[in-house]
Each structure stands twice: as C-alpha cells, then as structure tokens.
Design an enzyme around this catalytic site. Structure first.
Site, PDB file in Angstrom:
ATOM      1  N   GLN A  78       0.841  -1.191   0.000  1.00 19.35           N
ATOM      2  CA  GLN A  78       0.000   0.000   0.000  1.00 19.35           C
ATOM      3  C   GLN A  78       0.879   1.244   0.000  1.00 19.35           C
ATOM      4  O   GLN A  78       1.080   1.879   1.036  1.00 19.35           O
ATOM      5  CB  GLN A  78      -0.895  -0.028   1.250  1.00 19.35           C
ATOM      6  CG  GLN A  78      -1.896   1.069   1.321  1.00 19.35           C
ATOM      7  CD  GLN A  78      -3.169   0.736   0.595  1.00 19.35           C
ATOM      8  OE1 GLN A  78      -3.614  -0.390   0.605  1.00 19.35           O
ATOM      9  NE2 GLN A  78      -3.751   1.718  -0.043  1.00 19.35           N
ATOM     10  N   PHE A  79       1.416   1.609  -1.158  1.00 21.47           N
ATOM     11  CA  PHE A  79       2.301   2.775  -1.229  1.00 21.47           C
ATOM     12  C   PHE A  79       1.582   4.052  -0.825  1.00 21.47           C
ATOM     13  O   PHE A  79       2.206   5.022  -0.400  1.00 21.47           O
ATOM     14  CB  PHE A  79       2.935   2.912  -2.618  1.00 21.47           C
ATOM     15  CG  PHE A  79       2.007   3.445  -3.672  1.00 21.47           C
ATOM     16  CD1 PHE A  79       1.942   4.807  -3.926  1.00 21.47           C
ATOM     17  CD2 PHE A  79       1.202   2.591  -4.403  1.00 21.47           C
ATOM     18  CE1 PHE A  79       1.096   5.309  -4.902  1.00 21.47           C
ATOM     19  CE2 PHE A  79       0.354   3.075  -5.368  1.00 21.47           C
ATOM     20  CZ  PHE A  79       0.292   4.438  -5.626  1.00 21.47           C
ATOM     21  N   THR A  80       0.255   4.061  -0.909  1.00 21.32           N
ATOM     22  CA  THR A  80      -0.492   5.272  -0.578  1.00 21.32           C
ATOM     23  C   THR A  80      -0.422   5.626   0.907  1.00 21.32           C
ATOM     24  O   THR A  80      -0.816   6.734   1.291  1.00 21.32           O
ATOM     25  CB  THR A  80      -1.971   5.167  -1.014  1.00 21.32           C
ATOM     26  OG1 THR A  80      -2.579   4.072  -0.328  1.00 21.32           O
ATOM     27  CG2 THR A  80      -2.074   4.968  -2.517  1.00 21.32           C
TER      28      THR A  80
END
Length: 149
Positions: A78-80
C-alpha cells in the site's frame, strides 16, 4: 515502513475477480515501504506485528498476540500510506519507495512473519486489488517505524 493493521474475522484479496489470498481470524496488514527501509526494518516490524497483544483473552482483555491465537495475516502492499497531503488536493507519493526497493522489503516483511510461525497470504505488488474484510472490533492500529525507534 508504515503499516495499518486491522484485526479481522476474515479477509480476502482479489485481482481481476480472482481470489489470490484469503485468511480467517487474524490481521490485514496494509504495508507501505519508504526509500530508506530495508530487510532489518522489515524483520523488526514483522516481530512487532506478530507480538502486539491486540487479541482478546478469556476475560475479554487484549492480552494475546497474533502468535498466541494462531492468527493469520493478509499482507497487502500500500504505497499510498506515504501520501503527502500537505499541499493542494492531489496527494503526492514521492515519499514511497520505488518498486525496486519496496518489493524485496515487502517480501522480507511477509517472510519474517512466516519465519515467526504466522500463516501469511499476500496481495500482488503493484496490482489493482480489491480487499474485502470483516473488521473485528473494529480494531485498527497504525505503526510507523520512524516512531518505533
């Protein structure tokens, strides 16, 4: 690294309508990797996640860990989690690691959980995924390795 933990009674992740990972009781771990994160950080965070006492004992107190309850983990990249929303209305993600850095660290985190005895299902790094879960509690924990030092 940043991890959003959600205690669940069940969860699954799909890519293009195919279930690629599913768990029963345990944790969904949404995992973000920063550019300076490495295998050592991933291992330490995995131990923290596995040993956090966030599951109920016989008296209803949160005294049991994922290991104690033989829970499972669904780990989803989940790079966000590294979104920068300080300016404007469109988040920036320059604080997230590149895939070349993030993939081995993500895999090390999941592998470290497995080494500790946790059954781990994974999302697919970089894919558009649909994560379905039943949050147990709800009980959600935010971990940032910068704050754990």
């Amino acid at each position: 690294m940043r991890a959003l933990l959600q205690r669940v009674s069940r969860a699954e992740v799909r890519v293009e309508d195919e279930v690629i990972g599913a768990i029963g009781p345990g944790l969904v771990v949404l995992l973000g990797v920063g550019p300076d994160d490495d295998a050592e950080v991933a291992g330490a965070l995995a131990r923290k996640v596995a040993e956090l006492r966030i599951f109920a004992d016989d008296e209803g107190r949160t005294n049991r860990s994922l290991l104690d309850v033989a829970g499972e983990a669904l780990v989803v990249s989940q790079f966000t989690l590294f979104a920068d929303t300080r300016r404007g209305r469109r988040p920036g993600f320059t604080g997230a690691a590149s895939p070349e850095v993030a993939i081995p660290v993500y895999e090390r985190f999941a592998g470290a959980l497995e080494d500790l005895g946790v059954s781990v299902a994974r999302g697919r790094f970089g894919a558009e995924m649909a994560v379905e879960l039943v949050n147990d509690g709800p009980f959600t924990i935010w971990l940032d390795t910068d704050a754990l030092a």
